[in-house]
Enzyme design. Structure first.
Site, PDB file in Angstrom:
ATOM      1  N   ARG A 175       0.834  -1.200   0.000  1.00  0.00           N
ATOM      2  CA  ARG A 175       0.000   0.000   0.000  1.00  0.00           C
ATOM      3  C   ARG A 175       0.877   1.261   0.000  1.00  0.00           C
ATOM      4  O   ARG A 175       1.892   1.329   0.705  1.00  0.00           O
ATOM      5  CB  ARG A 175      -0.917   0.002   1.233  1.00  0.00           C
ATOM      6  N   ASP A 176       0.443   2.241  -0.778  1.00  0.00           N
ATOM      7  CA  ASP A 176       1.144   3.523  -0.819  1.00  0.00           C
ATOM      8  C   ASP A 176       1.015   4.222   0.537  1.00  0.00           C
ATOM      9  O   ASP A 176      -0.061   4.239   1.140  1.00  0.00           O
ATOM     10  CB  ASP A 176       0.557   4.398  -1.939  1.00  0.00           C
ATOM     11  N   ASN A 214       4.303   6.499 -13.658  1.00  0.00           N
ATOM     12  CA  ASN A 214       4.937   7.791 -13.887  1.00  0.00           C
ATOM     13  C   ASN A 214       6.379   7.578 -14.337  1.00  0.00           C
ATOM     14  O   ASN A 214       7.070   6.696 -13.827  1.00  0.00           O
ATOM     15  CB  ASN A 214       4.913   8.619 -12.603  1.00  0.00           C
ATOM     16  N   VAL A 239      10.111   8.151  -7.000  1.00  0.00           N
ATOM     17  CA  VAL A 239      10.925   7.014  -6.554  1.00  0.00           C
ATOM     18  C   VAL A 239      11.422   6.303  -7.811  1.00  0.00           C
ATOM     19  O   VAL A 239      10.608   5.836  -8.631  1.00  0.00           O
ATOM     20  CB  VAL A 239      10.120   6.045  -5.663  1.00  0.00           C
ATOM     21  N   HIS A 257       7.475   1.383 -11.054  1.00  0.00           N
ATOM     22  CA  HIS A 257       6.347   0.832 -10.302  1.00  0.00           C
ATOM     23  C   HIS A 257       5.044   1.244 -10.958  1.00  0.00           C
ATOM     24  O   HIS A 257       4.951   2.299 -11.591  1.00  0.00           O
ATOM     25  CB  HIS A 257       6.379   1.291  -8.847  1.00  0.00           C
ATOM     26  N   HIS A 310       1.075   2.075 -10.208  1.00  0.00           N
ATOM     27  CA  HIS A 310       0.091   2.451  -9.191  1.00  0.00           C
ATOM     28  C   HIS A 310      -1.241   1.808  -9.554  1.00  0.00           C
ATOM     29  O   HIS A 310      -1.696   1.912 -10.708  1.00  0.00           O
ATOM     30  CB  HIS A 310      -0.143   3.957  -9.185  1.00  0.00           C
TER      31      HIS A 310
HETATM   32  P1  5GP Z   1       5.880   8.085  -8.072  1.00  0.00           P
HETATM   33  O1  5GP Z   1       5.638   9.533  -7.703  1.00  0.00           O
HETATM   34  O2  5GP Z   1       7.367   7.795  -8.127  1.00  0.00           O
HETATM   35  O3  5GP Z   1       5.144   7.599  -9.253  1.00  0.00           O
HETATM   36  O4  5GP Z   1       5.292   7.248  -6.864  1.00  0.00           O
HETATM   37  C1  5GP Z   1       5.977   7.013  -5.691  1.00  0.00           C
HETATM   38  C2  5GP Z   1       4.968   6.650  -4.642  1.00  0.00           C
HETATM   39  O5  5GP Z   1       5.642   6.040  -3.569  1.00  0.00           O
HETATM   40  C3  5GP Z   1       4.205   7.841  -4.069  1.00  0.00           C
HETATM   41  O6  5GP Z   1       2.810   7.677  -4.309  1.00  0.00           O
HETATM   42  C4  5GP Z   1       4.563   7.826  -2.591  1.00  0.00           C
HETATM   43  O7  5GP Z   1       3.478   8.174  -1.760  1.00  0.00           O
HETATM   44  C5  5GP Z   1       5.018   6.394  -2.384  1.00  0.00           C
HETATM   45  N1  5GP Z   1       5.996   6.232  -1.331  1.00  0.00           N
HETATM   46  C6  5GP Z   1       7.120   6.990  -1.139  1.00  0.00           C
HETATM   47  N2  5GP Z   1       7.811   6.521  -0.097  1.00  0.00           N
HETATM   48  C7  5GP Z   1       7.127   5.442   0.374  1.00  0.00           C
HETATM   49  C8  5GP Z   1       7.364   4.542   1.460  1.00  0.00           C
HETATM   50  O8  5GP Z   1       8.335   4.638   2.195  1.00  0.00           O
HETATM   51  N3  5GP Z   1       6.435   3.555   1.648  1.00  0.00           N
HETATM   52  C9  5GP Z   1       5.343   3.420   0.834  1.00  0.00           C
HETATM   53  N4  5GP Z   1       4.506   2.405   1.110  1.00  0.00           N
HETATM   54  N5  5GP Z   1       5.096   4.258  -0.195  1.00  0.00           N
HETATM   55  C10 5GP Z   1       5.977   5.254  -0.424  1.00  0.00           C
END
Ligand code: 5GP
Length: 116
Positions: free
Chosen positions: A29-30, A87, A96, A100, A102
């Protein structure tokens, strides 16, 4: 810089609410959900962005999609519907740098596109 917070989750160095795992990928989970259901599907193999995905990794990309669809179906979310998003780099909103997917679900989702 290939090691990310998601690698630490894969190695169990930091906690996460893991909902699925197999030899290829992990789903959790996010931490900052953008919908009632917000799960991230992450390959275990290091792939920083979609732009780094190689043809030899096409099966792995498919596994991410199938894992997300299976999770949505198992959770009873498929009929109402859901969204999957990946993304890529800065304009895509990637924060990150381990590729990945979502999965967003659980309520009607708003439109998306250029930030207003
Ligand atoms: P991006 O912006 O790279 O597409 O998505 C990265 C996602 O990772 C974000 O939605 C953010 O909330 C989530 N995220 C960042 N750090 C952590 C973490 O330490 N644990 C979890 N479960 N999600 C994270």
């Amino acid at each position: 810089m290939s090691d990310t917070i998601f690698h630490k989750i894969i190695r169990r160095e930091i906690p996460a609410d893991i909902v699925y795992e197999d030899e290829h990928l992990i789903a959790f989970r996010d931490v900052a959900p953008q919908a009632p259901v917000h799960v991230l599907f992450v390959p275990k193999e290091t792939i920083p962005t979609l732009d780094d995905l190689q043809p030899s990794q096409a099966e792995l990309a498919g596994r991410l999609m199938l894992a997300a669809a299976n999770h949505a179906r198992e959770q009873g979310l498929a009929e109402d519907g859901y969204r999957v998003v990946m993304n890529c780099n800065a304009d895509g909103g990637q924060t990150v740098f381990q590729m990945h997917l979502h999965l967003l679900a659980g309520a009607p989702l708003g439109s998306f596109g250029v930030r207003k």
